[in-house]
Design an enzyme around this catalytic site. Structure first.
Site, short mmCIF file in Angstrom:
data_model
loop_
_atom_site.label_atom_id
_atom_site.label_comp_id
_atom_site.label_asym_id
_atom_site.label_seq_id
_atom_site.Cartn_x
_atom_site.Cartn_y
_atom_site.Cartn_z
N THR A 1 38.66 43.33 40.28
CA THR A 1 38.21 43.46 38.89
C THR A 1 36.97 42.61 38.61
OG1 THR A 1 40.59 43.37 38.47
CG2 THR A 1 39.14 43.49 36.54
N HIS B 1 44.05 46.36 32.66
CA HIS B 1 44.96 46.64 33.78
C HIS B 1 46.01 47.69 33.38
CE1 HIS B 1 43.38 43.39 36.15
NE2 HIS B 1 43.97 42.40 35.51
N LYS C 1 38.84 34.28 48.68
CA LYS C 1 38.16 34.53 49.95
C LYS C 1 37.26 35.77 49.88
CE LYS C 1 41.53 32.72 53.27
NZ LYS C 1 42.48 33.10 54.33
N1 PPS Z 1 32.13 39.26 43.93
C1 PPS Z 1 33.22 39.54 44.62
N2 PPS Z 1 33.17 40.31 45.73
C2 PPS Z 1 34.28 40.59 46.44
N3 PPS Z 1 35.52 40.13 46.11
C3 PPS Z 1 35.62 39.36 45.02
C4 PPS Z 1 34.50 39.03 44.22
N4 PPS Z 1 34.92 38.25 43.20
C5 PPS Z 1 36.24 38.09 43.34
N5 PPS Z 1 36.67 38.74 44.44
C6 PPS Z 1 38.03 38.79 44.98
O1 PPS Z 1 38.82 39.67 44.17
C7 PPS Z 1 40.16 39.15 44.10
C8 PPS Z 1 40.51 38.84 42.67
O2 PPS Z 1 40.90 40.07 42.08
P1 PPS Z 1 40.54 40.46 40.60
O3 PPS Z 1 39.14 40.10 40.32
O4 PPS Z 1 40.95 41.89 40.45
O5 PPS Z 1 41.51 39.54 39.74
S1 PPS Z 1 41.95 39.86 38.24
O6 PPS Z 1 42.77 41.08 38.27
O7 PPS Z 1 40.76 39.99 37.42
O8 PPS Z 1 42.77 38.70 37.84
C9 PPS Z 1 40.19 37.91 44.96
O9 PPS Z 1 40.56 38.36 46.26
P2 PPS Z 1 41.18 37.37 47.36
O10 PPS Z 1 40.06 36.50 47.81
O11 PPS Z 1 41.66 38.28 48.45
O12 PPS Z 1 42.28 36.62 46.72
C10 PPS Z 1 38.75 37.47 44.87
O13 PPS Z 1 38.35 36.58 45.88
#
Ligand code: PPS
Length: 285
Positions: A24, A83, A245
């Site tokens: 997200t 969501h 991560k």
């Molecule tokens: N810029 C960017 N690029 C790639 N991935 C990213 C990015 N920003 C956040 N993340 C990773 O997304 C995971 C968090 O999920 P959400 O952003 O959906 O969280 S939420 O639903 O808004 O609470 C969480 O994944 P995990 O690292 O596997 O825990 C974040 O690290």
């Protein structure tokens, strides 16, 4: 209920739809930076002082107060995020364009556990053998469909079915594919939002600049996203907890093979016959 009764998006608005922990934050960043690219320069960008969640708040936040917000005063188009599962989304919301993003449920689940563990004040990193959230109990609940915003698979299938019915209104993305090729996904996103990149922008590297601006490595290093303040009681997770991560296939470090096979089997069974194919994510270095 408040969203169902009072959320009246305009046809120009954009709605970002995700299961928690499906990417997200990234989708919010990419869509906000793309839609508003003519208003800000990279050196003076809102992302230097605001988190993507501040730039694109959740609908759930808008409607968490006693007074009903007047969203019509917001600029048009406005990007909203939620969501909510398809079954709870008001029909009216289908008049605006929806971007849906999903992720391998194994990585989604692992990400969710870390997030909750962190937010509830336990250690940032844990395995099933350390203290903190009970991973096997959480796994059991997740695989039985006990999740915030409903069972993971119903969430995906609800929007997948709608995207088949109205492909011009629902754009369907997967996190792992975005990681593999962020540039072409961003082009599709811009086109879908009604603000495609021009030839000049392509030539000037604007697409790459936005991908870079919104990349995990870049955003994680911005001071506002490193903030560790927040509390479960105030329903405010620390900004840093949204950037862990950002890897594909991290489940391999936390789930047993048996757990992974179980989630894969559920996913394949649930998606069977839907036309949506599933390939398990594997580690991308
Ligand atoms: N810029 C960017 N690029 C790639 N991935 C990213 C990015 N920003 C956040 N993340 C990773 O997304 C995971 C968090 O999920 P959400 O952003 O959906 O969280 S939420 O639903 O808004 O609470 C969480 O994944 P995990 O690292 O596997 O825990 C974040 O690290």
């Amino acid at each position: 209920m408040a969203i169902q009764a009072h959320f009246k998006p305009r046809p120009s608005d954009i709605l970002l739809l995700t299961s928690p922990k499906s990417g997200t934050t990234w989708l919010k960043a990419l869509s906000f930076a793309t839609l508003h690219r003519h208003s800000f320069s990279l050196s003076d960008h809102p992302f230097l002082t605001n988190t993507p969640h501040q730039c694109v708040p959740f609908l759930e936040r808008f409607f968490s107060h006693r007074t009903i917000p007047n969203l019509n005063v917001l600029p048009s188009p406005t990007i909203f995020a939620t969501h909510l599962p398809f079954s709870l989304l008001p029909q009216r919301a289908l008049r605006c364009r929806i971007v849906f993003l999903w992720r391998d449920p194994k990585d989604t689940f692992v990400s969710l556990c870390h997030f909750l563990d962190r937010w509830m004040g336990s250690s940032a990193e844990h395995t099933s053998t350390t203290q903190g959230l009970d991973l096997s109990k959480a796994f059991q609940m997740f695989s039985q469909g006990t999740s915030a915003f409903g069972p993971f698979w119903d969430h995906v299938l609800g929007y997948w079915t709608e995207s088949l019915r109205s492909p011009e209104m629902v754009l369907f993305f997967r996190y792992e594919e975005m990681i593999e090729d962020a540039v072409s996904h961003l082009r599709r996103l811009a086109q879908f939002m009604g603000c495609p990149f021009s030839m000049e922008e392509e030539r000037d590297g604007v697409v790459d600049d936005i991908v870079q601006l919104c990349s995990f490595d870049n955003l994680r290093e911005v001071e506002v996203n490193k903030d560790n303040k927040g509390s479960f009681e105030e329903k405010r997770p620390p900004a840093s907890s949204f950037f862990r991560k950002g890897k594909v296939g991290d489940w391999v470090n936390y789930l047993s093979m048996e757990m992974a096979e179980k989630l894969d089997a559920i996913t394949k069974e649930k998606l069977h016959g839907s036309g949506l194919t599933f390939e398990s994510s594997s580690v991308v270095p």
